[in-house]
Design a protein around this motif. Structure first.
Motif, mmCIF file in Angstrom:
data_model
loop_
_atom_site.group_PDB
_atom_site.id
_atom_site.type_symbol
_atom_site.label_atom_id
_atom_site.label_comp_id
_atom_site.label_asym_id
_atom_site.label_seq_id
_atom_site.Cartn_x
_atom_site.Cartn_y
_atom_site.Cartn_z
ATOM 1 N N LYS A 1 42.355 -23.802 -22.891
ATOM 2 C CA LYS A 1 43.459 -24.048 -23.814
ATOM 3 C C LYS A 1 44.756 -24.198 -23.010
ATOM 4 C CE LYS A 1 41.285 -21.717 -27.697
ATOM 5 N NZ LYS A 1 40.049 -21.351 -26.985
ATOM 6 N N ASN A 2 45.807 -24.629 -23.697
ATOM 7 C CA ASN A 2 47.052 -24.903 -22.982
ATOM 8 C C ASN A 2 47.562 -23.682 -22.210
ATOM 9 O OD1 ASN A 2 46.886 -27.446 -23.999
ATOM 10 N ND2 ASN A 2 48.589 -27.244 -25.447
ATOM 11 N N ILE A 3 47.381 -22.502 -22.779
ATOM 12 C CA ILE A 3 47.875 -21.311 -22.087
ATOM 13 C C ILE A 3 47.133 -21.103 -20.764
ATOM 14 C CG2 ILE A 3 46.315 -19.652 -23.228
ATOM 15 C CD1 ILE A 3 50.042 -19.111 -22.338
ATOM 16 N N ALA B 1 53.059 -30.052 -19.833
ATOM 17 C CA ALA B 1 54.063 -28.987 -19.912
ATOM 18 C C ALA B 1 55.308 -29.390 -19.125
ATOM 19 C CB ALA B 1 53.477 -27.694 -19.350
ATOM 20 N N ILE C 1 54.122 -16.993 -19.095
ATOM 21 C CA ILE C 1 53.445 -18.242 -18.747
ATOM 22 C C ILE C 1 53.824 -19.334 -19.747
ATOM 23 C CG2 ILE C 1 51.181 -19.357 -18.630
ATOM 24 C CD1 ILE C 1 50.104 -16.830 -17.365
ATOM 25 N N SER D 1 59.228 -22.242 -27.615
ATOM 26 C CA SER D 1 57.880 -21.993 -27.129
ATOM 27 C C SER D 1 57.144 -21.033 -28.039
ATOM 28 C CB SER D 1 57.918 -21.395 -25.733
ATOM 29 O OG SER D 1 58.559 -20.151 -25.770
ATOM 30 N N GLY E 1 48.702 -23.492 -18.142
ATOM 31 C CA GLY E 1 50.124 -23.340 -17.840
ATOM 32 C C GLY E 1 50.436 -23.239 -16.359
ATOM 33 N N VAL E 2 49.691 -22.400 -15.645
ATOM 34 C CA VAL E 2 49.962 -22.233 -14.210
ATOM 35 C C VAL E 2 48.850 -22.844 -13.357
ATOM 36 C CG1 VAL E 2 51.480 -20.235 -14.429
ATOM 37 C CG2 VAL E 2 49.010 -19.864 -14.246
ATOM 38 N N TYR F 1 54.402 -19.649 -29.223
ATOM 39 C CA TYR F 1 53.283 -20.502 -28.784
ATOM 40 C C TYR F 1 52.073 -20.238 -29.671
ATOM 41 C CZ TYR F 1 49.067 -21.694 -26.241
ATOM 42 O OH TYR F 1 47.809 -22.176 -25.913
ATOM 43 N N PHE G 1 45.972 -14.079 -13.394
ATOM 44 C CA PHE G 1 46.485 -13.574 -14.669
ATOM 45 C C PHE G 1 45.366 -13.280 -15.652
ATOM 46 C CE2 PHE G 1 47.981 -13.976 -19.020
ATOM 47 C CZ PHE G 1 48.908 -12.952 -19.025
ATOM 48 N N PHE G 2 44.471 -14.224 -15.834
ATOM 49 C CA PHE G 2 43.503 -14.042 -16.922
ATOM 50 C C PHE G 2 42.379 -13.064 -16.578
ATOM 51 C CE2 PHE G 2 45.738 -17.731 -18.525
ATOM 52 C CZ PHE G 2 45.928 -17.336 -19.828
ATOM 53 N N ALA H 1 56.239 -22.131 -18.032
ATOM 54 C CA ALA H 1 55.617 -23.432 -17.782
ATOM 55 C C ALA H 1 55.965 -24.449 -18.856
ATOM 56 C CB ALA H 1 54.104 -23.275 -17.686
ATOM 57 N N GLY H 2 56.441 -23.966 -20.019
ATOM 58 C CA GLY H 2 56.798 -24.878 -21.100
ATOM 59 C C GLY H 2 55.597 -25.578 -21.709
ATOM 60 N N ILE H 3 54.565 -24.831 -21.974
ATOM 61 C CA ILE H 3 53.374 -25.457 -22.560
ATOM 62 C C ILE H 3 53.580 -25.696 -24.056
ATOM 63 C CG2 ILE H 3 51.716 -24.587 -20.880
ATOM 64 C CD1 ILE H 3 51.022 -22.400 -22.937
ATOM 65 N N PRO H 4 53.026 -26.784 -24.578
ATOM 66 C CA PRO H 4 53.127 -27.039 -26.024
ATOM 67 C C PRO H 4 51.993 -26.346 -26.781
ATOM 68 C CG PRO H 4 52.031 -28.877 -24.976
ATOM 69 C CD PRO H 4 52.362 -27.885 -23.873
ATOM 70 N N LEU H 5 52.168 -26.290 -28.079
ATOM 71 C CA LEU H 5 51.100 -25.794 -28.948
ATOM 72 C C LEU H 5 49.971 -26.825 -28.990
ATOM 73 C CD1 LEU H 5 50.977 -23.232 -30.787
ATOM 74 C CD2 LEU H 5 51.647 -24.709 -32.679
ATOM 75 N N GLU H 6 48.727 -26.353 -29.035
ATOM 76 C CA GLU H 6 47.594 -27.277 -29.156
ATOM 77 C C GLU H 6 47.629 -27.970 -30.520
ATOM 78 O OE1 GLU H 6 47.335 -24.174 -28.166
ATOM 79 O OE2 GLU H 6 46.164 -24.094 -26.318
#
Lengths: 93, 252
Positions: free
Chosen positions: B192-194, B168, A63, A93, B197-198, B252, B208-209, A67-72
């Motif tokens: 949170k960002n994770i 993202a 994920i 990532s 993501g989707v 990450y 997923f979670f 998705a290329g999410i950044p760090l918070e």
């Protein structure tokens, strides 16, 4: 995560790290002994939960990367010095 | 606790984990938001075949310093669209080197017909769930589970109106932009960002979670160091997590 001190400071750290390595590497010949070491030293329930944790962190990267999410921001601030020291921001990532 | 049999030995497994494994498999076989159940299982089969090292192009790209300069045709086992096959193969074999430019090339089209962004995001979710399920089996010493039969039905095809590409590489749905018609996973799982993501396909966040919180920990349990929630300690969990992430090249 290559600091032996960090591994040694956690109970059964070495055998857990060995389990992670063989599951990641997929070496069938080493898996049986790695599993046996965890079960004999930590018990069957701990072995199952160790495998579940490996599964979680093998999956969540799909994920993060896909998705290329950044760090918070709060994580970025808390780890800024460490990340600079390791040049970890050069990775994606 | 329930039990699972591995090589004739019964091992204890938390009932909540065993339940979510079953839920996850059922969801993989069910119609999703943008792919049918049969298509979702085709994504699963394709991902497994690549994981077994069956694609020569992926092997060449994995070995290359510049993977985006290596052209060719994937060894595919499915009838999925070419852009979906390309997405599946990259996510499975070289996710750490995925770029925003590559994703845009998929969803805007060019060398091959475009893949809808929503379909790309659902592919991420399917592969993430599959990876968790298969890696659990691999660790325990169980063979990969046989694929179930697809469950008939049509995808719901509901894109969140408030989704934006501002966080993202893909569009995501911020908690404040969740509409009344959108499934909202944030109150249950965190934002949170994770988790975001989707979120262009909100059901995939649940998919997923719901599984991941049983493999790892619920969001509120992660920093609750007063209690242990598993048969291994917080320190042991985080040691495993850190090493696994490092081996997977995840920062990450």
């Amino acid at each position: 995560m290559t600091d032996d001190g960090a591994v040694d400071s956690v109970a059964h750290g070495e055998i857990l790290m060995n389990l992670v390595a063989v599951v990641h590497g997929g070496n069938l010949g080493e898996m049986a002994s790695a599993r046996r070491a965890v079960r004999e030293n930590m018990g069957d329930a701990a072995f199952v939960d160790a495998c579940a944790t490996i599964a979680s962190f093998s999956a969540v990267v799909k994920i993060a990367d896909g998705a290329g999410i950044p760090l918070e921001d709060f994580k970025e601030e808390a780890t800024r010095d460490l990340r600079a020291e390791l040049s970890i921001n050069d990775f994606q990532s | 606790m329930t039990e699972i049999e591995i090589s004739g030995v019964m091992l204890p497994m938390r009932e909540s984990l065993a339940r979510e494994v079953e839920v996850a498999w059922n969801r993989l076989a069910s119609p999703g938001t943008w792919w049918t159940g049969a298509e979702r299982l085709a994504i699963v089969a394709e991902a497994r075949a690549i994981g077994a090292g069956d694609c020569g192009l992926c092997q060449q790209r994995k070995a290359a310093l510049s993977p985006y300069t290596v052209a060719g045709v994937h060894d595919s086992t499915s009838d999925l669209p070419p852009a979906a096959v390309e997405a599946i193969h990259r996510i499975v074999t070289d996710a750490g080197r995925i770029t925003e430019r590559w994703i845009l090339s998929l969803i805007e089209g060019g060398e091959m017909p475009a893949l809808e962004e929503t379909k790309y995001v659902e592919i991420i979710g399917v592969i993430a769930v599959l990876t968790g399920l298969d890696k659990l089996h691999q660790g325990l010493g169980l063979p990969p589970r046989a694929l179930p039969a697809p469950i008939p039905g049509e995808p719901s095809r509901q894109r969140p109106a408030g989704a934006k590409r501002n966080l993202a590489y893909v569009s995501t749905l911020a908690p404040e932009d969740v509409g009344p018609e959108d499934p909202n996973p944030y109150p249950l799982h965190g934002d949170k960002n994770i988790h975001r993501g989707v979120s262009l396909v909100p059901q995939e966040v649940f998919n997923f979670f719901d599984l991941d919180v049983e493999l790892y920990l619920k969001d509120h349990e992660i920093r609750d160091f007063e209690h242990d929630f598993r048969a291994i300690s917080h320190a042991q969990i985080e040691l495993i997590a850190g090493r696994t992430s490092a081996l997977n090249g995840c920062y990450y």
